[in-house]
Scaffold this active site. Structure first.
Site, PDB file in Angstrom:
ATOM      1  N   HIS A 150      -2.511  -0.393  13.328  1.00 32.17           N
ATOM      2  CA  HIS A 150      -2.517   0.825  12.574  1.00 32.17           C
ATOM      3  C   HIS A 150      -3.914   1.196  12.055  1.00 32.17           C
ATOM      4  O   HIS A 150      -4.070   2.188  11.344  1.00 32.17           O
ATOM      5  CB  HIS A 150      -1.464   0.646  11.488  1.00 32.17           C
ATOM      6  CG  HIS A 150      -1.789   0.595  10.053  1.00 32.17           C
ATOM      7  ND1 HIS A 150      -1.883  -0.504   9.265  1.00 32.17           N
ATOM      8  CD2 HIS A 150      -1.993   1.642   9.218  1.00 32.17           C
ATOM      9  CE1 HIS A 150      -2.106  -0.194   8.024  1.00 32.17           C
ATOM     10  NE2 HIS A 150      -2.187   1.091   7.950  1.00 32.17           N
TER      11      HIS A 150
ATOM     12  N   HIS B 281       4.354  -8.477  11.124  1.00 35.34           N
ATOM     13  CA  HIS B 281       5.262  -8.440   9.964  1.00 35.34           C
ATOM     14  C   HIS B 281       6.692  -8.563  10.469  1.00 35.34           C
ATOM     15  O   HIS B 281       7.063  -7.936  11.466  1.00 35.34           O
ATOM     16  CB  HIS B 281       5.165  -7.107   9.219  1.00 35.34           C
ATOM     17  CG  HIS B 281       3.835  -6.824   8.606  1.00 35.34           C
ATOM     18  ND1 HIS B 281       3.389  -7.428   7.462  1.00 35.34           N
ATOM     19  CD2 HIS B 281       2.850  -5.970   8.981  1.00 35.34           C
ATOM     20  CE1 HIS B 281       2.202  -6.968   7.153  1.00 35.34           C
ATOM     21  NE2 HIS B 281       1.839  -6.086   8.065  1.00 35.34           N
TER      22      HIS B 281
ATOM     23  N   HIS C 260      -6.428  -7.037  13.793  1.00 32.62           N
ATOM     24  CA  HIS C 260      -7.092  -5.954  13.063  1.00 32.62           C
ATOM     25  C   HIS C 260      -7.474  -6.419  11.676  1.00 32.62           C
ATOM     26  O   HIS C 260      -6.874  -7.335  11.122  1.00 32.62           O
ATOM     27  CB  HIS C 260      -6.308  -4.650  13.081  1.00 32.62           C
ATOM     28  CG  HIS C 260      -5.212  -4.484  12.057  1.00 32.62           C
ATOM     29  ND1 HIS C 260      -4.074  -5.213  12.091  1.00 32.62           N
ATOM     30  CD2 HIS C 260      -5.102  -3.638  11.008  1.00 32.62           C
ATOM     31  CE1 HIS C 260      -3.266  -4.814  11.105  1.00 32.62           C
ATOM     32  NE2 HIS C 260      -3.868  -3.863  10.425  1.00 32.62           N
TER      33      HIS C 260
ATOM     34  N   HIS D 257       0.814  -1.223   0.000  1.00 31.48           N
ATOM     35  CA  HIS D 257       0.000   0.000   0.000  1.00 31.48           C
ATOM     36  C   HIS D 257       0.853   1.281   0.000  1.00 31.48           C
ATOM     37  O   HIS D 257       0.845   2.082   0.901  1.00 31.48           O
ATOM     38  CB  HIS D 257      -1.130   0.001   1.033  1.00 31.48           C
ATOM     39  CG  HIS D 257      -0.812  -0.153   2.482  1.00 31.48           C
ATOM     40  ND1 HIS D 257       0.141   0.574   3.136  1.00 31.48           N
ATOM     41  CD2 HIS D 257      -1.376  -0.939   3.436  1.00 31.48           C
ATOM     42  CE1 HIS D 257       0.148   0.247   4.398  1.00 31.48           C
ATOM     43  NE2 HIS D 257      -0.748  -0.677   4.615  1.00 31.48           N
TER      44      HIS D 257
ATOM     45  N   ASP E 239       0.571  -4.839  14.010  1.00 32.63           N
ATOM     46  CA  ASP E 239       1.539  -4.117  13.166  1.00 32.63           C
ATOM     47  C   ASP E 239       2.666  -3.465  13.983  1.00 32.63           C
ATOM     48  O   ASP E 239       3.764  -3.244  13.456  1.00 32.63           O
ATOM     49  CB  ASP E 239       0.826  -3.015  12.375  1.00 32.63           C
ATOM     50  CG  ASP E 239       0.076  -3.563  11.165  1.00 32.63           C
ATOM     51  OD1 ASP E 239       0.381  -4.676  10.715  1.00 32.63           O
ATOM     52  OD2 ASP E 239      -0.815  -2.855  10.666  1.00 32.63           O
TER      53      ASP E 239
ATOM     54  N   TYR F 253       9.443   1.526   8.675  1.00 31.34           N
ATOM     55  CA  TYR F 253       8.065   1.052   8.835  1.00 31.34           C
ATOM     56  C   TYR F 253       7.286   1.992   9.760  1.00 31.34           C
ATOM     57  O   TYR F 253       6.159   2.397   9.470  1.00 31.34           O
ATOM     58  CB  TYR F 253       8.108  -0.367   9.405  1.00 31.34           C
ATOM     59  CG  TYR F 253       6.774  -1.038   9.537  1.00 31.34           C
ATOM     60  CD1 TYR F 253       6.170  -1.650   8.454  1.00 31.34           C
ATOM     61  CD2 TYR F 253       6.119  -1.074  10.765  1.00 31.34           C
ATOM     62  CE1 TYR F 253       4.944  -2.277   8.580  1.00 31.34           C
ATOM     63  CE2 TYR F 253       4.894  -1.694  10.905  1.00 31.34           C
ATOM     64  CZ  TYR F 253       4.315  -2.296   9.810  1.00 31.34           C
ATOM     65  OH  TYR F 253       3.096  -2.905   9.937  1.00 31.34           O
TER      66      TYR F 253
ATOM     67  N   GLU G 223      -7.517  -6.198   8.114  1.00 30.70           N
ATOM     68  CA  GLU G 223      -6.874  -5.681   6.912  1.00 30.70           C
ATOM     69  C   GLU G 223      -6.456  -6.915   6.109  1.00 30.70           C
ATOM     70  O   GLU G 223      -6.107  -7.948   6.700  1.00 30.70           O
ATOM     71  CB  GLU G 223      -5.671  -4.810   7.285  1.00 30.70           C
ATOM     72  CG  GLU G 223      -5.221  -3.931   6.130  1.00 30.70           C
ATOM     73  CD  GLU G 223      -4.133  -2.924   6.505  1.00 30.70           C
ATOM     74  OE1 GLU G 223      -3.735  -2.859   7.678  1.00 30.70           O
ATOM     75  OE2 GLU G 223      -3.690  -2.218   5.575  1.00 30.70           O
TER      76      GLU G 223
ATOM     77  N   ASP H 165      -3.962  -8.111   4.685  1.00 35.60           N
ATOM     78  CA  ASP H 165      -2.710  -8.847   4.905  1.00 35.60           C
ATOM     79  C   ASP H 165      -2.796  -9.759   6.126  1.00 35.60           C
ATOM     80  O   ASP H 165      -1.990 -10.679   6.265  1.00 35.60           O
ATOM     81  CB  ASP H 165      -1.497  -7.903   5.016  1.00 35.60           C
ATOM     82  CG  ASP H 165      -1.703  -6.742   5.958  1.00 35.60           C
ATOM     83  OD1 ASP H 165      -2.865  -6.434   6.293  1.00 35.60           O
ATOM     84  OD2 ASP H 165      -0.704  -6.129   6.364  1.00 35.60           O
TER      85      ASP H 165
END
Ligand code: FEO
Length: 392
Positions: free
Chosen positions: A145, A223, A78, A24, A164, A192, A80, A82
């Site tokens: 995030h 990640h 969360h 993104h 994240d 990041y 999202e 990914d």
């Protein structure tokens, strides 16, 4: 790659994405990973999933330890793609597993994303989930995030599943911080942080207080690599970044049409160097926006330069300013510069954007066609002045 033990009961069962180069709008030259964790207990529990295209890999790793039909819970830290991207696929094969999410925002996010009315187990601040011998405790960490973000803590083994936060975009066959070294990993984590968390420093500070109160032995982000040796270092650095601490570093970020704005950039840089302060030049046609945003994290002074084209800021600079306004690097000093042919305007537009991004504008210089010797001296002086202001 097989499931990898993290502690006695926790296994990494995620996926490594070696080929992703744009996450993104964040440049990921070293790829990334989507970390899912399996906790083996009386009620086996999966923390997050992976991008849907990696579902098969995650499934194989889980099935080394148990059948999907044995999963009792799937925790979504969360919503999202990914991390929750495989939920629909997993739900088909593990319909018995209860999906745990944060109350309100997580519930709404899952309902909207999957257009489904799955039965959910919502968690609020301090919510608890018994796994048998162990238990998970949940902490709401909004905007780290996304609004629904939460962290989960397995107190029995001191493992914090931080989502994240504390992550890095890095594809590697290694899974732990001590396998690659603290210096390299903290550098990855800083880029990041700048691109993901810089707009949300208040929320990061609040989350850090909770994490420091827990004193986790292991920090398992969604990640990159797992912090088991350098946890104190990443917490210390997050504290520094969240307080907005910068250092005497000046960035000269620009693009150029026929070389005039570049000559101004070089004169500015020389002025900064003359005063003994570190400077970096970034030509936006040659670099990646998110890499430069990564450098802004610690920079105290910013010069942004652009030619005026069609009465507008040059397209590459306009795009970068959009990113910069998004991350809101408050507390920095800024100067705009640039050249124009028959009409100007870029410098004022840049100054406006800098102010919108929370940067204190301390000057600007705009020249017609090519800079004269006097105008280059003016650029040099602006560089010197900035250097004097960012020095301790
Ligand atoms: Fe890694 Fe906010 O997704």
């Amino acid at each position: 790659m097989k499931a990898i033990p993290v502690t006695d009961s926790v296994y990494w069962v995620g996926a490594v994405d070696w080929n992703i180069r744009n996450f993104h709008h964040i440049h990921t030259p070293r790829g990334s990973s989507y970390n899912a964790y399996l906790i083996l207990d009386e009620k086996p529990t999966l923390i997050d999933t992976v991008k849907a295209s990696f579902y098969g890999e995650m499934k194989e790793r889980i099935e080394e330890k148990l059948s999907l039909r044995e999963l009792a819970h799937i925790v979504s830290l969360h919503v999202e793609p990914d991390h929750s991207g495989s939920l629909a696929l997993l739900r088909q094969e593990a319909p018995q597993a209860q999906i745990v999410t944060s109350q309100r925002f997580g519930e709404a996010g899952l309902a909207r994303t999957f257009q489904a009315s799955w039965p959910l187990m919502p968690m609020g601040e301090g919510g608890q989930l018994s796994l048998g011998k162990g238990q998970l405790q949940f902490y709401l960490t909004p905007m780290l995030h996304w609004p629904d973000n939460m962290m989960a803590y397995l107190e029995r083994e001191g493992v914090l599943f931080s989502s994240d936060a504390f992550g890095q975009t890095l594809a590697t066959s290694r899974r732990f911080d001590d396998e690659v070294g603290a210096g390299f990993l903290l550098g990855e984590a800083s880029g990041y942080f700048a691109n993901i968390f810089l707009p949300y420093l208040n929320q990061v500070r609040r989350a850090l207080e909770k994490v420091e109160g827990l004193g986790p032995k292991v920090i398992a982000p969604s990640h990159g690599l797992i912090w088991r040796k350098y946890g104190k270092e990443i917490l210390k650095n997050y504290g520094k970044w969240a307080r907005g601490e910068t250092r005497p570093l000046v960035l000269v970020i620009y693009d150029t049409m026929w070389g005039s704005t570049e000559r101004m950039a070089q004169a500015i840089a020389q002025g900064v160097v003359d005063e003994g302060v570190e400077v970096q030049l970034h030509n936006l046609s040659l670099g990646q926006e998110s890499d430069i945003i990564g450098q802004i994290l610690e920079a105290r002074g910013l010069f942004i330069g652009s030619p005026t084209m069609h009465n507008e800021v040059y397209p590459t600079v306009a795009s970068f300013l959009s990113c910069l306004k998004g991350v809101r690097p408050r507390g920095r000093l800024g100067v705009a510069f640039g050249s124009f042919g028959w009409s100007g305007g870029a410098v004022k537009a840049i100054q406006d954007s800098l102010r919108e991004g929370g940067v204190e504008v301390i000057g600007g210089v705009e020249v017609k066609f090519t800079p004269t010797a006097e105008e280059l001296t003016q650029c040099l002086e602006l560089g010197r002045e900035m250097a004097r202001r960012v020095r301790p």
